[in-house]
Scaffold this motif. Structure first.
Motif, PDB file in Angstrom:
ATOM      1  N   VAL A  39       0.843  -1.201   0.000  1.00 14.10           N
ATOM      2  CA  VAL A  39       0.000   0.000   0.000  1.00 14.10           C
ATOM      3  C   VAL A  39       0.875   1.247   0.000  1.00 14.10           C
ATOM      4  CG1 VAL A  39      -1.683   1.331   1.347  1.00 14.10           C
ATOM      5  CG2 VAL A  39      -1.996  -1.134   1.042  1.00 14.10           C
ATOM      6  N   ASN A  40       1.954   1.230   0.766  1.00 16.06           N
ATOM      7  CA  ASN A  40       2.885   2.357   0.803  1.00 16.06           C
ATOM      8  C   ASN A  40       3.456   2.635  -0.598  1.00 16.06           C
ATOM      9  OD1 ASN A  40       4.649   4.334   2.056  1.00 16.06           O
ATOM     10  ND2 ASN A  40       6.292   2.839   1.800  1.00 16.06           N
ATOM     11  N   GLN A  41       3.897   1.592  -1.293  1.00 16.32           N
ATOM     12  CA  GLN A  41       4.455   1.774  -2.629  1.00 16.32           C
ATOM     13  C   GLN A  41       3.397   2.259  -3.618  1.00 16.32           C
ATOM     14  OE1 GLN A  41       7.324   1.925  -1.416  1.00 16.32           O
ATOM     15  NE2 GLN A  41       8.413   0.751  -2.946  1.00 16.32           N
ATOM     16  N   ALA A  42       2.166   1.788  -3.474  1.00 17.42           N
ATOM     17  CA  ALA A  42       1.087   2.223  -4.363  1.00 17.42           C
ATOM     18  C   ALA A  42       0.787   3.707  -4.176  1.00 17.42           C
ATOM     19  CB  ALA A  42      -0.171   1.389  -4.117  1.00 17.42           C
ATOM     20  N   VAL A  43       0.744   4.155  -2.930  1.00 20.42           N
ATOM     21  CA  VAL A  43       0.467   5.569  -2.660  1.00 20.42           C
ATOM     22  C   VAL A  43       1.602   6.438  -3.195  1.00 20.42           C
ATOM     23  CG1 VAL A  43       0.178   7.290  -0.823  1.00 20.42           C
ATOM     24  CG2 VAL A  43      -1.042   5.115  -0.696  1.00 20.42           C
ATOM     25  N   LYS A  44       2.843   5.998  -3.031  1.00 21.48           N
ATOM     26  CA  LYS A  44       3.983   6.731  -3.589  1.00 21.48           C
ATOM     27  C   LYS A  44       3.850   6.827  -5.110  1.00 21.48           C
ATOM     28  CE  LYS A  44       7.448   4.997  -0.452  1.00 21.48           C
ATOM     29  NZ  LYS A  44       8.766   4.346  -0.397  1.00 21.48           N
ATOM     30  N   ALA A  45       3.468   5.713  -5.741  1.00 23.16           N
ATOM     31  CA  ALA A  45       3.342   5.690  -7.202  1.00 23.16           C
ATOM     32  C   ALA A  45       2.263   6.653  -7.678  1.00 23.16           C
ATOM     33  CB  ALA A  45       3.034   4.265  -7.679  1.00 23.16           C
TER      34      ALA A  45
END
Length: 87
Positions: A39-45
């Motif tokens: 989820v963290n990587q998705a929000v960054k993306a």
């Protein structure tokens, strides 16, 4: 439309590029993530993709939702992000 699956070890810049491409081609996109790291990587993306699309006059909106997915005959809860341009 293809769902972009994001893992905790996904490169957010590459996910952002794929997300921006889907927005340009289809007008919307969906990301799916299971677990806090993903989820963290998705929000960054999503944040990075906003930067990629802003010079074209496209501002992104993201709606988070829960979804159930089957992995190895086991039901897991994932977060999906529906992403589309602000109208």
């Amino acid at each position: 439309m293809e769902v972009l699956k994001v893992a905790s070890n996904s490169n957010p810049n590459k996910v952002a590029g794929a997300l921006a491409g889907m927005i340009r081609e289809h007008g919307r996109a969906e990301l799916q993530a299971i677990g806090a790291g993903a989820v963290n990587q998705a929000v960054k993306a999503i944040a990075i993709a906003r930067g990629y699309l802003a010079p074209s006059g496209i501002d992104l909106v993201s709606i988070p939702a829960f979804t159930d997915v089957q992995i190895d005959n086991e039901t897991r809860t994932a977060i999906k992000f529906i992403v589309f341009p602000r109208s």
